[in-house]
Design a protein around this motif. Structure first.
Motif, PDB file in Angstrom:
ATOM      1  N   GLN A  85       0.828  -1.198   0.000  1.00 37.20           N
ATOM      2  CA  GLN A  85       0.000   0.000   0.000  1.00 37.20           C
ATOM      3  C   GLN A  85       0.870   1.259   0.000  1.00 37.20           C
ATOM      4  OE1 GLN A  85      -3.265  -0.603  -0.265  1.00 37.20           O
ATOM      5  NE2 GLN A  85      -2.779  -2.795  -0.128  1.00 37.20           N
ATOM      6  N   GLN A  86       0.241   2.390  -0.244  1.00 36.17           N
ATOM      7  CA  GLN A  86       0.923   3.678  -0.230  1.00 36.17           C
ATOM      8  C   GLN A  86       0.538   4.435   1.037  1.00 36.17           C
ATOM      9  OE1 GLN A  86       3.209   4.819  -2.516  1.00 36.17           O
ATOM     10  NE2 GLN A  86       3.057   2.765  -3.414  1.00 36.17           N
ATOM     11  N   TYR A  87       1.503   4.603   1.934  1.00 35.93           N
ATOM     12  CA  TYR A  87       1.260   5.329   3.186  1.00 35.93           C
ATOM     13  C   TYR A  87       2.298   6.432   3.352  1.00 35.93           C
ATOM     14  CZ  TYR A  87      -1.586   1.227   4.396  1.00 35.93           C
ATOM     15  OH  TYR A  87      -2.519   0.223   4.398  1.00 35.93           O
ATOM     16  N   ASP A  88       1.909   7.452   4.109  1.00 34.18           N
ATOM     17  CA  ASP A  88       2.845   8.533   4.426  1.00 34.18           C
ATOM     18  C   ASP A  88       3.743   8.163   5.598  1.00 34.18           C
ATOM     19  OD1 ASP A  88       1.664  10.218   2.477  1.00 34.18           O
ATOM     20  OD2 ASP A  88       0.111  10.828   3.914  1.00 34.18           O
ATOM     21  N   ALA A  89       3.226   7.350   6.504  1.00 37.53           N
ATOM     22  CA  ALA A  89       3.969   7.009   7.713  1.00 37.53           C
ATOM     23  C   ALA A  89       3.328   5.784   8.355  1.00 37.53           C
ATOM     24  CB  ALA A  89       3.966   8.181   8.699  1.00 37.53           C
ATOM     25  N   ILE A  90       4.038   5.236   9.326  1.00 36.98           N
ATOM     26  CA  ILE A  90       3.514   4.137  10.132  1.00 36.98           C
ATOM     27  C   ILE A  90       3.398   4.627  11.573  1.00 36.98           C
ATOM     28  CG2 ILE A  90       3.861   1.774  10.930  1.00 36.98           C
ATOM     29  CD1 ILE A  90       5.547   1.245   8.491  1.00 36.98           C
ATOM     30  N   VAL A  91       2.247   4.382  12.172  1.00 36.57           N
ATOM     31  CA  VAL A  91       2.011   4.779  13.555  1.00 36.57           C
ATOM     32  C   VAL A  91       1.901   3.526  14.413  1.00 36.57           C
ATOM     33  CG1 VAL A  91       0.477   6.006  15.148  1.00 36.57           C
ATOM     34  CG2 VAL A  91       0.767   6.844  12.804  1.00 36.57           C
ATOM     35  N   GLY A  92       2.706   3.456  15.466  1.00 34.85           N
ATOM     36  CA  GLY A  92       2.581   2.364  16.426  1.00 34.85           C
ATOM     37  C   GLY A  92       1.903   2.879  17.672  1.00 34.85           C
ATOM     38  N   GLY A  96       5.819  -1.569  24.610  1.00 31.07           N
ATOM     39  CA  GLY A  96       7.121  -1.821  24.010  1.00 31.07           C
ATOM     40  C   GLY A  96       7.077  -2.792  22.847  1.00 31.07           C
ATOM     41  N   THR A  97       6.247  -3.830  22.948  1.00 33.87           N
ATOM     42  CA  THR A  97       6.155  -4.815  21.865  1.00 33.87           C
ATOM     43  C   THR A  97       5.725  -4.169  20.568  1.00 33.87           C
ATOM     44  OG1 THR A  97       5.712  -6.683  23.337  1.00 33.87           O
ATOM     45  CG2 THR A  97       4.918  -6.861  21.072  1.00 33.87           C
ATOM     46  N   VAL A  98       4.635  -3.426  20.614  1.00 34.45           N
ATOM     47  CA  VAL A  98       4.103  -2.791  19.402  1.00 34.45           C
ATOM     48  C   VAL A  98       5.100  -1.786  18.839  1.00 34.45           C
ATOM     49  CG1 VAL A  98       2.290  -1.290  18.499  1.00 34.45           C
ATOM     50  CG2 VAL A  98       1.700  -3.144  20.064  1.00 34.45           C
ATOM     51  N   LEU A  99       5.691  -0.983  19.700  1.00 36.63           N
ATOM     52  CA  LEU A  99       6.603   0.057  19.217  1.00 36.63           C
ATOM     53  C   LEU A  99       7.861  -0.538  18.614  1.00 36.63           C
ATOM     54  CD1 LEU A  99       6.268   2.831  21.958  1.00 36.63           C
ATOM     55  CD2 LEU A  99       4.912   2.450  19.892  1.00 36.63           C
ATOM     56  N   ASP A 100       8.429  -1.571  19.239  1.00 38.56           N
ATOM     57  CA  ASP A 100       9.641  -2.178  18.696  1.00 38.56           C
ATOM     58  C   ASP A 100       9.381  -2.852  17.351  1.00 38.56           C
ATOM     59  OD1 ASP A 100      11.306  -1.348  20.699  1.00 38.56           O
ATOM     60  OD2 ASP A 100      11.322  -3.220  21.793  1.00 38.56           O
ATOM     61  N   VAL A 101       8.274  -3.552  17.235  1.00 43.68           N
ATOM     62  CA  VAL A 101       7.921  -4.203  15.974  1.00 43.68           C
ATOM     63  C   VAL A 101       7.666  -3.162  14.892  1.00 43.68           C
ATOM     64  CG1 VAL A 101       6.121  -5.548  14.811  1.00 43.68           C
ATOM     65  CG2 VAL A 101       7.044  -6.340  16.996  1.00 43.68           C
ATOM     66  N   THR A 102       6.953  -2.098  15.254  1.00 39.13           N
ATOM     67  CA  THR A 102       6.613  -1.061  14.277  1.00 39.13           C
ATOM     68  C   THR A 102       7.850  -0.304  13.819  1.00 39.13           C
ATOM     69  OG1 THR A 102       4.464  -0.809  15.359  1.00 39.13           O
ATOM     70  CG2 THR A 102       5.108   0.902  13.827  1.00 39.13           C
ATOM     71  N   LYS A 103       8.756   0.002  14.744  1.00 37.93           N
ATOM     72  CA  LYS A 103       9.997   0.695  14.362  1.00 37.93           C
ATOM     73  C   LYS A 103      10.788  -0.128  13.350  1.00 37.93           C
ATOM     74  CE  LYS A 103      11.555   1.614  18.593  1.00 37.93           C
ATOM     75  NZ  LYS A 103      12.479   2.091  19.657  1.00 37.93           N
ATOM     76  N   TYR A 104      10.891  -1.434  13.601  1.00 35.43           N
ATOM     77  CA  TYR A 104      11.659  -2.305  12.705  1.00 35.43           C
ATOM     78  C   TYR A 104      10.990  -2.382  11.333  1.00 35.43           C
ATOM     79  CZ  TYR A 104      14.374  -6.348  11.146  1.00 35.43           C
ATOM     80  OH  TYR A 104      15.205  -7.193  10.449  1.00 35.43           O
ATOM     81  N   ALA A 105       9.677  -2.553  11.316  1.00 33.58           N
ATOM     82  CA  ALA A 105       8.959  -2.639  10.043  1.00 33.58           C
ATOM     83  C   ALA A 105       9.086  -1.340   9.259  1.00 33.58           C
ATOM     84  CB  ALA A 105       7.485  -2.974  10.294  1.00 33.58           C
ATOM     85  N   ALA A 106       8.948  -0.205   9.941  1.00 34.76           N
ATOM     86  CA  ALA A 106       9.066   1.094   9.277  1.00 34.76           C
ATOM     87  C   ALA A 106      10.456   1.278   8.679  1.00 34.76           C
ATOM     88  CB  ALA A 106       8.762   2.214  10.273  1.00 34.76           C
ATOM     89  N   ARG A 108      12.476  -1.077   7.629  1.00 32.73           N
ATOM     90  CA  ARG A 108      12.635  -1.944   6.457  1.00 32.73           C
ATOM     91  C   ARG A 108      11.926  -1.368   5.235  1.00 32.73           C
ATOM     92  NH1 ARG A 108      13.982  -7.450   7.354  1.00 32.73           N
ATOM     93  NH2 ARG A 108      13.630  -7.643   5.110  1.00 32.73           N
ATOM     94  N   ILE A 109      10.808  -0.688   5.456  1.00 34.14           N
ATOM     95  CA  ILE A 109      10.053  -0.135   4.334  1.00 34.14           C
ATOM     96  C   ILE A 109      10.582   1.238   3.921  1.00 34.14           C
ATOM     97  CG2 ILE A 109       7.752   0.613   3.569  1.00 34.14           C
ATOM     98  CD1 ILE A 109       6.573  -1.404   5.518  1.00 34.14           C
ATOM     99  N   GLY A 110      11.165   1.949   4.882  1.00 40.80           N
ATOM    100  CA  GLY A 110      11.669   3.284   4.596  1.00 40.80           C
ATOM    101  C   GLY A 110      10.664   4.381   4.844  1.00 40.80           C
ATOM    102  N   TYR A 141      18.332  -4.204  17.424  1.00 40.74           N
ATOM    103  CA  TYR A 141      18.526  -3.831  16.028  1.00 40.74           C
ATOM    104  C   TYR A 141      18.465  -2.312  15.873  1.00 40.74           C
ATOM    105  CZ  TYR A 141      17.425  -8.772  15.570  1.00 40.74           C
ATOM    106  OH  TYR A 141      17.433 -10.138  15.720  1.00 40.74           O
ATOM    107  N   SER A 142      19.413  -1.750  15.148  1.00 44.10           N
ATOM    108  CA  SER A 142      19.435  -0.309  14.907  1.00 44.10           C
ATOM    109  C   SER A 142      18.350   0.065  13.906  1.00 44.10           C
ATOM    110  CB  SER A 142      20.806   0.118  14.369  1.00 44.10           C
ATOM    111  OG  SER A 142      21.810  -0.086  15.347  1.00 44.10           O
ATOM    112  N   VAL A 143      17.590   1.086  14.239  1.00 38.96           N
ATOM    113  CA  VAL A 143      16.505   1.574  13.388  1.00 38.96           C
ATOM    114  C   VAL A 143      16.460   3.102  13.513  1.00 38.96           C
ATOM    115  CG1 VAL A 143      15.107  -0.516  13.616  1.00 38.96           C
ATOM    116  CG2 VAL A 143      14.806   1.352  15.255  1.00 38.96           C
TER     117      VAL A 143
END
Length: 370
Positions: A85-92, A96-106, A108-110, A141-143
């Motif tokens: 999909q086309q998104y402007d940003a990712i919001v978590g 801690g679980t949600v934020l860490d997963v979301t940071k990593y996914a964001a 990877r996608i850029g 993991y560095s993000v």
């Protein structure tokens, strides 16, 4: 020409107050993160449905996704769902679980990532690090750090007290971590960053010196802001050094040796910091750390954390292996198994004696015998 300043990619927004989540759409638009509100929102399975039902009307252009665990695989699955999909940003929105997963996914996608914390369990809220379980145990993991950070005190008030209390232990451990960093600089020539050091220490001291409790909005605000500052300190330094030393090596050892018995991260690093001060022979800092942990109902002895003295001695002995190349008081002391056993027993006696009573001011019983 001399360099007169440096650029720090700090969050555009840090908003800590009641009702902050209700302003998410406005913040996204005002800061040009997503004027249209076309964002992917990741939430946890437990509280996610309630959050979505409450706030989705103000974010009509958003798509919602559920995070299933604090693992690399969960982050990759989230990334695969969002990428087409086309998104402007990712919001978590979550702990801690949600934020860490979301940071990593964001990462990877850029896409830029916005963190909305519903818990204050650790300083990952604004940090450039995701801590995720993998096939070998748990890794860091560095993000990129979040572009905006919101902490809604209404949601924090609904989080389990034990998890919020954990954030106190995490931030208090910064003082021990910076002491390790200074020793590495003095004894090994490791580069040190004064600004990162100052941010980390200021954050820890603000919490340690605050007279409030978890029932106090003023204290929760200070804790939230300190956790954000701690994350920024890591961002400034380009390493976790300002917030991670022997205290975190001990916690990593618990995670690896006893994964089924690991507790809240902040409980583990808080106790690790107290042990590190005792090992250094700095009784003033040791007493101050134990007093703060005890006052807020966190464990101050291995038994209260759920480990026998022999088990904790094994944890301390293994801890340096969790971060090869990182110099802390554990490496500096060159501990033998016999000395570890003696130090752990002595630490346990001193920490317990410092508390005077097995019952905390908040009424939480920390006596391992009950």
């Amino acid at each position: 020409m001399p360099v007169l300043a440096r650029m720090i990619p700090a969050p555009l927004v840090v908003d800590v107050r009641r009702g902050a989540l209700g302003e998410l759409a406005k913040i996204l638009a005002d800061q040009r993160i997503s004027p249209s509100g076309r964002v992917a929102i990741a939430v946890g399975a437990t509280h996610g449905p309630v959050i979505r039902e409450t706030f989705q009307d103000g974010l009509a252009g958003a798509d919602w996704f559920t995070v299933g665990g604090c693992t690399i695989n969960a982050a990759i699955k989230l990334m695969e769902k969002i990428r087409p999909q086309q998104y402007d940003a990712i919001v978590g929105i979550g702990g801690g679980t949600v934020l860490d997963v979301t940071k990593y996914a964001a990462a990877r996608i850029g896409l830029p990532m916005v963190a909305v914390a519903t818990n204050l369990a650790h300083d990952g809220i604004a940090s450039p690090i995701s801590t995720l379980d993998n096939d070998a145990g748990r890794g860091s993991y560095s993000v990129p750090a979040p572009i905006a950070v919101l902490v809604d005190l209404d949601l924090i008030g609904q989080a389990p007290a034990g998890s919020v209390r954990s954030g106190i232990g995490d931030i208090v451990s910064n003082l021990s971590a910076t002491a390790d960093w200074e020793a590495a600089h003095s004894l090994r020539g490791e580069t040190i960053d004064g600004l990162a050091m100052s941010l980390s220490r200021t954050a820890a001291q603000a919490v340690m010196n605050h007279p409030g409790t978890l029932a106090d909005d003023g204290f929760l605000t200070t804790l939230a802001e300190s956790l954000v500052l701690s994350g920024v300190a890591m961002l400034v330094a380009g390493t976790s050094r300002p917030s991670s030393g022997a205290c975190h090596e001990i916690s990593h050892a618990i995670d690896l040796l006893y994964p089924e018995r690991r507790g809240f991260h902040g409980e583990q690093v808080g106790l690790g910091a107290a042990f590190a001060w005792f090992l250094r022979g700095d009784l003033d800092r040791f007493h101050a750390t134990v007093d703060c942990l005890y006052r807020h109902g966190l464990p101050v002895t291995p038994l209260q954390l759920g480990f026998s003295l022999d088990e904790f001695a094994d944890i301390v002995g293994f801890a340096p292996q969790t971060r090869p190349g990182r110099f802390t008081v554990l490496e500096e002391a060159a501990l033998t198994p016999e000395r570890i056993t003696a130090k752990v027993a002595d630490f346990n006696d001193h920490a317990y004696a410092r508390t005077q009573s097995p019952v905390t001011p908040e009424g939480r019983n920390l006596d391992s015998s009950v």
